[in-house]
Design an enzyme around this catalytic site. Structure first.
Site, short mmCIF file in Angstrom:
data_model
loop_
_atom_site.label_atom_id
_atom_site.label_comp_id
_atom_site.label_asym_id
_atom_site.label_seq_id
_atom_site.Cartn_x
_atom_site.Cartn_y
_atom_site.Cartn_z
N ARG A 163 46.83 45.15 46.95
CA ARG A 163 46.38 46.09 45.93
C ARG A 163 46.91 47.48 46.23
NH1 ARG A 163 41.53 47.30 42.48
NH2 ARG A 163 42.22 49.17 41.44
N ASP A 183 34.99 44.30 42.33
CA ASP A 183 33.99 45.34 42.05
C ASP A 183 32.60 44.85 42.42
OD1 ASP A 183 35.80 47.18 41.04
OD2 ASP A 183 35.50 46.59 38.95
#
Length: 153
Positions: A83, A97
């Site tokens: 990422r 998340d």
């Protein structure tokens, strides 16, 4: 520390999305017991401009990590999976998340629980409602299924 139920939203719109989510699920098993994962949902990008489509899912399980330690672990897992964060809303190989941490309500720098935008996101609520429709949002008092119903889908 007693295990706490946690909900995590997963997403990917770069690379082999399905493999990225499966790898993330495997990593979640390192810190969650009783892990349950929704089906994968192919969704259009929302609020991030023109980008590739996303593959989204939700996972719930029990963890002994505190909220900050879990958030740090999720961010490190994203980084290990490639990422990059060139800017807000950029395409991502993996996005993890922290949505709900038991019935905790936290508002401190870098950590807000429940996730501040999950109530209006079908790409979070639809998969989460598959595996935890009765989980109650500690802020609104509504269940995940009720929140999804409010979106009119």
């Amino acid at each position: 520390m007693k295990p706490v139920p946690v909900a995590v939203a997963l997403g990917s719109n770069l690379g082999v999305r399905h493999r990225a989510l499966e790898t993330a699920v495997g990593r979640l098993q390192e810190v969650f017991s009783d892990l349950r994962v929704s089906s994968f949902h192919d969704t259009a990008p929302v609020g991030v401009g023109p980008q590739p489509r996303f593959l989204n899912a939700a996972a719930i399980g029990l963890t002994r990590l505190g909220p900050r330690a879990l958030l740090d672990w999720l961010l490190a897992t994203e980084l290990a999976a490639g990422r990059e964060r060139p800017g807000l809303g950029a395409p991502r190989t993996i996005d993890l998340d922290l949505i709900l941490y038991g019935d905790a309500v936290v508002d401190e720098p870098g950590l807000t629980l429940p996730h501040p935008r999950f109530r209006g996101r079908a790409f979070v609520l639809e998969p989460l409602s598959e595996i935890a429709p009765d989980w109650r949002d500690p802020v609104s008092g509504l269940t995940v299924a009720e929140l999804l119903g409010r979106l009119g889908l």
